[in-house]
Design a protein around this motif. Structure first.
Motif, PDB file in Angstrom:
ATOM      1  N   ARG A 147       1.031   4.136  -2.889  1.00 38.45           N
ATOM      2  CA  ARG A 147       0.796   5.575  -2.645  1.00 38.45           C
ATOM      3  C   ARG A 147       1.901   6.425  -3.255  1.00 38.45           C
ATOM      4  NH1 ARG A 147      -0.903   3.797   2.472  1.00 38.45           N
ATOM      5  NH2 ARG A 147       1.117   4.303   3.400  1.00 38.45           N
ATOM      6  N   ASN A 168       0.828  -1.213   0.000  1.00 40.14           N
ATOM      7  CA  ASN A 168       0.000   0.000   0.000  1.00 40.14           C
ATOM      8  C   ASN A 168       0.862   1.262   0.000  1.00 40.14           C
ATOM      9  OD1 ASN A 168      -2.726  -0.644  -0.200  1.00 40.14           O
ATOM     10  ND2 ASN A 168      -2.873  -1.202   1.959  1.00 40.14           N
ATOM     11  N   SER A 192      -3.361   2.305  -7.133  1.00 39.73           N
ATOM     12  CA  SER A 192      -3.923   1.447  -6.098  1.00 39.73           C
ATOM     13  C   SER A 192      -3.017   0.239  -5.836  1.00 39.73           C
ATOM     14  CB  SER A 192      -5.303   0.945  -6.524  1.00 39.73           C
ATOM     15  OG  SER A 192      -5.176   0.083  -7.639  1.00 39.73           O
ATOM     16  N   GLN A 193      -3.263  -0.430  -4.715  1.00 43.82           N
ATOM     17  CA  GLN A 193      -2.533  -1.661  -4.430  1.00 43.82           C
ATOM     18  C   GLN A 193      -2.785  -2.691  -5.532  1.00 43.82           C
ATOM     19  OE1 GLN A 193      -2.877  -3.249  -0.436  1.00 43.82           O
ATOM     20  NE2 GLN A 193      -2.722  -5.349  -1.184  1.00 43.82           N
TER      21      GLN A 193
END
Length: 199
Positions: A41, A37, A46-47
């Motif tokens: 960022r 994660n 997104s993951q």
């Protein structure tokens, strides 16, 4: 309209961005304390986007970061033997003076990976043996050409060289005034009958 080549290029660029972010995050917080994660960022995706490119998650990212670093070093040593191989080690150290984050990442991961349960344990164990074998072979070639100081064992010289290189990197990261390339060249020269060419 973007064709397959355009899509492939975009995918390759995204992978490169993710790898760069992973290097930064791993160097800042270490592998164990990092997360996919956090890497996502940094990239601004997104993951799921990260996992699209690295389906194996954090272990796959770690493997890719390490392989990329090693590939760059191995490129510098490709086709070199004996004295030229040893000179290549100096060139790698010189290049790393501009790669503090990457050197720090390697140091952190190498320490963490002494734990047999760490996902990079086998990688580092194999890597150290491979490097030690390659440097030993270079010293043997130098010895066969009459360029190694009398009484020096190539394997012992290789292990000392590896320890010197690893130790200098750690001191440099701790803020000591060391010239990694210059100091390693001086160390290598102490094993040789004729000094390596500088520059």
């Amino acid at each position: 309209m973007a064709g397959p080549r355009g899509e492939y290029r975009k995918s390759a660029e995204r992978r490169a961005q993710i790898l760069e972010a992973a290097s930064t995050v791993f160097a800042r917080t270490g592998y164990s304390a990092s997360s996919v994660n956090e890497i996502a960022r940094v990239v601004g995706i997104s993951q799921t986007g990260v996992l699209h490119h690295f389906a194996g998650g954090k272990p796959a990212l770690l493997q890719a970061v390490l392989e990329q670093r090693d590939a760059r070093a191995e490129d510098r040593l490709s086709g070199r033997h004996g004295r030229e191989f040893l000179a290549g080690l100096v060139a790698i150290s010189r290049a790393q003076a501009d790669q503090r984050g990457l050197v720090q990442l390697y140091r952190l991961l190498a320490a963490e990976a002494t734990d047999p349960a760490h996902p990079a344990h086998e990688y580092f164990s194999t890597r150290f043996r491979r490097i030690a074998d390659a440097v030993t072979q270079a010293y043997r070639e130098v010895a066969d050409a009459g360029g190694l100081r009398p009484g020096l064992d190539p394997r012992t010289a290789a292990l000392r060289t590896l320890a010197m290189t690893e130790g200098l990197e750690l001191l440099w990261l701790q803020g000591f005034e060391v010239d990694m390339a210059g100091d390693i060249a001086d160390f290598l020269d102490a094993h040789l009958t004729d000094p390596l060419a500088r520059g």
